[in-house]
Design an enzyme around this catalytic site. Structure first.
Site, short mmCIF file in Angstrom:
data_model
loop_
_atom_site.label_atom_id
_atom_site.label_comp_id
_atom_site.label_asym_id
_atom_site.label_seq_id
_atom_site.Cartn_x
_atom_site.Cartn_y
_atom_site.Cartn_z
CE1 TYR A 1 -3.49 2.72 1.00
CE2 TYR A 1 -2.12 3.12 2.93
CZ TYR A 1 -3.17 3.48 2.11
OH TYR A 1 -3.89 4.60 2.40
CE LYS B 1 -3.27 5.42 -1.34
NZ LYS B 1 -4.30 6.01 -2.21
CB ILE C 1 -9.61 8.74 8.20
CG1 ILE C 1 -8.56 9.32 7.24
CG2 ILE C 1 -10.84 9.64 8.27
CD1 ILE C 1 -8.08 10.70 7.55
N1 SER Z 1 -5.38 4.29 7.34
C1 SER Z 1 -4.46 3.71 6.41
C2 SER Z 1 -4.14 2.30 6.77
O1 SER Z 1 -4.14 1.99 7.93
C3 SER Z 1 -3.20 4.50 6.37
O2 SER Z 1 -3.27 5.38 5.33
O3 SER Z 1 -3.86 1.55 5.90
#
Ligand code: SER
Length: 266
Positions: free
Chosen positions: A92, A96, A122
């Protein structure tokens, strides 16, 4: 709509006369580790489709969410600078970090007005989280209300950058409405809201629910969390488009707790 289907994206842009595009689809950090090639395909091919369609359809403005997951070794974790080295440890995070650079490339090469934020974890009550390492900070409220007990998949002292949904949405809209001439960063802006550990969020919920208990059972997500910063230096965001967070842990907990309680009672 499937973000891997370029024709579908083009059709939706054209039939709705889209001018501002918020491209949020991605596979998050924990889920991505379970199927790296799928995460890479969705996150990278999805972004490339969106970038190509945005240029083809002359979209006015595009938003791309990046993440704290772009950081790994070699940064000051207590205050990670905007221009820190990017050494992501998860698929991930790799997607990004590459995505930010693609955005900058499209800005430089095609003049596409693409804007981006490095979101922290978030926290919101509107939807359940899916597949992230920071998800515990949402799950914990549901567990408190439903079972008065939470099994936390991170250690109690794992400090991570977090943000309440209202601040995250406001940051996104403020960046998208900012005067483009002031924006110096076309990869992605560091964004800081609050920093807390599992133990601190637990204590904040316990103030509202005295019988709440917690256990710590770290799993593979601990390693991902350990590779991330605990706080970002977001002075570029503050300077270029006047970013200012409004929520701290206590204020967020009061809102999260009462919103989820109301949802459970209905
Ligand atoms: N909230 C995301 C995650 O835990 C981090 O960008 O993958």
């Amino acid at each position: 709509m499937n973000v891997l289907d370029k024709e579908a994206i083009l059709n939706i842009i054209r039939s709705n006369e889209v001018t501002h595009f918020y491209h949020l689809a991605a596979i998050l950090s924990a889920k991505g580790e379970q199927n790296p090639s799928k995460a890479w395909e969705v996150n990278m091919k999805g972004l490339l489709n969106v970038l190509e369609c945005s240029v083809e359809c002359k979209i006015d403005r595009l938003f791309f969410p990046s993440s704290i997951a772009v950081f790994g070794e070699g940064v000051d974790k207590n205050l990670t600078a905007q221009d820190s080295v990017l050494k992501p440890t998860s698929v991930y995070g790799i997607s990004k970090a590459a995505g930010e650079n693609w955005c900058n490339y499209y800005f430089e090469k095609y003049g596409l007005d693409v804007r981006s934020l490095r979101y922290p974890g978030i926290v919101g009550h509107q939807t359940l989280p899916g597949g992230g390492t920071t998800d515990y900070a949402v799950d914990i409220y549901y567990a408190a209300i439903k079972k008065s007990h939470f099994n936390c998949f991170l250690k109690k002292d794992t400090a991570l950058p977090m943000m309440y949904m209202d601040d995250a949405i406001r940051a996104t809209i403020e960046l998208m409405e900012a005067d483009g001439g002031r924006l110096q960063v076309r990869t992605s802006y560091n964004l800081q809201g609050m920093t807390f550990t599992p133990e601190e969020i637990y204590e904040s919920i316990k103030k509202l629910q005295g019988d709440f208990t917690i256990d710590y059972q770290p799993d593979f997500r601990q390693e991902i969390a350990d590779s991330w910063p605990s706080k970002l230096d977001d002075s570029a965001a503050r300077k270029d488009w006047d970013w200012q967070p409004e929520y701290d842990l206590e204020k967020m907990t009061v809102e999260m707790y009462s919103a989820i309680l109301a949802k459970q009672q209905n």
